[in-house]
Design a protein around this motif. Structure first.
Motif, mmCIF file in Angstrom:
data_model
loop_
_atom_site.group_PDB
_atom_site.id
_atom_site.type_symbol
_atom_site.label_atom_id
_atom_site.label_comp_id
_atom_site.label_asym_id
_atom_site.label_seq_id
_atom_site.Cartn_x
_atom_site.Cartn_y
_atom_site.Cartn_z
ATOM 1 N N UNK A 1 0.869 -1.292 0.110
ATOM 2 C CA UNK A 1 0.024 0.018 -0.130
ATOM 3 C C UNK A 1 0.862 1.106 -0.002
ATOM 4 N N UNK A 2 0.546 2.127 -0.704
ATOM 5 C CA UNK A 2 1.193 3.604 -0.703
ATOM 6 C C UNK A 2 0.270 4.774 -1.079
ATOM 7 N N UNK A 3 0.556 5.877 -0.783
ATOM 8 C CA UNK A 3 0.066 7.113 -1.036
ATOM 9 C C UNK A 3 0.865 8.158 -1.759
ATOM 10 N N UNK A 4 0.534 8.589 -2.604
ATOM 11 C CA UNK A 4 1.454 9.636 -3.439
ATOM 12 C C UNK A 4 0.638 10.976 -3.511
ATOM 13 N N UNK A 5 1.504 11.931 -3.195
ATOM 14 C CA UNK A 5 1.163 13.230 -3.257
ATOM 15 C C UNK A 5 2.257 13.971 -4.545
ATOM 16 N N UNK A 6 1.990 14.018 -5.585
ATOM 17 C CA UNK A 6 2.947 14.484 -6.339
ATOM 18 C C UNK A 6 3.562 15.951 -6.229
ATOM 19 N N UNK A 7 2.945 16.497 -5.605
ATOM 20 C CA UNK A 7 3.223 18.143 -5.612
ATOM 21 C C UNK A 7 4.015 18.086 -4.043
ATOM 22 N N UNK A 8 4.889 18.620 -4.071
ATOM 23 C CA UNK A 8 5.911 18.838 -2.636
ATOM 24 C C UNK A 8 5.320 20.266 -2.116
#
Lengths: 117, 112
Positions: free
Chosen positions: A2-9
């Motif tokens: 499982x993972x969560x990606x927030x593309x914008x830092x």
């Protein structure tokens, strides 16, 4: 896994402009989804959550988020940003284990929001 | 209704020492989870307790341990501190393990 990606830092928007923060997750089943906000030196405050039902959820402080199963996304939106919204925003997935517990939240790396006057 | 409280708020220790952090959940909440937040790794789950039983554990070494008392208050302990243990440790409580979690302000641990 499982993972969560927030593309914008880091995102900078002008006060009064609209905002959309992106979140994509990887999880085999329908997850519990959350957005939290963290001001400097503070803990996390829950903005909104999705457990089931209506895919457009309303939260506090004028935020909303839409769950799109086909895109594995749960983007956060606000129509008009206020200077006080400057903070770091975290998307999280709650996992259900055998015991029915979702005490284990998987967080994205966060998106820092700056607001220009 | 009082929120989640964590004590102490700030802590400075040296390598090799041990430390105990405390968390008092919202009244009526029986589930307590602990997270470590660092600039490099972000927010990582440590463990979750419900009714004095550990229900979930993250991928941390055995130096990290916790417990929960009958009043739902929880403590976490880190033994043989390393520099890399410097972090903000956040505690969260929920009514049950399936409800949304409410976070405390955290304990900032600095290891010198």
């Amino acid at each position: 896994a499982q993972s969560v990606t927030q593309p914008d830092i880091h995102i900078t928007v002008s006060e009064g402009a609209s905002l959309e923060l992106r979140c994509n997750y990887s999880y085999g089943a329908t997850p519990y989804l959350f957005w939290y906000v963290q001001s400097p030196g503070q803990g996390l405050q829950l903005l909104l959550k999705y457990f089931s039902g209506d895919t457009l959820v309303q939260g506090i402080k004028g935020f909303e988020a839409e769950f799109k199963r086909s895109q594995s996304s749960f983007n956060l939106r606000k129509p008009s940003v206020h200077w006080s919204d400057a903070a770091e925003y975290f998307c999280a997935v709650g996992l259900m284990n055998y015991g029915g517990s979702q005490g284990n939240l998987i967080f994205g790396k966060g998106t820092k929001l700056s607001v220009k006057p | 209704k009082a929120g989640v409280t964590q004590t102490p708020r700030y802590l400075i220790k040296t390598r090799g020492q041990q430390v105990t952090l405390s968390c008092s959940p919202i009244s009526g909440h029986r589930s307590v989870s602990w997270y470590q937040q660092t600039p490099g790794q972000g927010l990582q789950f440590l463990f979750e307790y419900f009714s004095e039983t550990q229900r979930n554990k993250g991928n941390f070494p055995g130096r990290f341990s916790g417990r929960q008392f009958s009043n739902s208050r929880s403590e976490m302990n880190v033994s043989t501190l390393e520099l890399g243990d410097s972090a903000l440790y956040l505690c969260a409580s929920s009514k049950t393990s399936s409800d949304e979690q409410f976070f405390g302000p955290g304990t900032r641990l600095t290891v010198l």
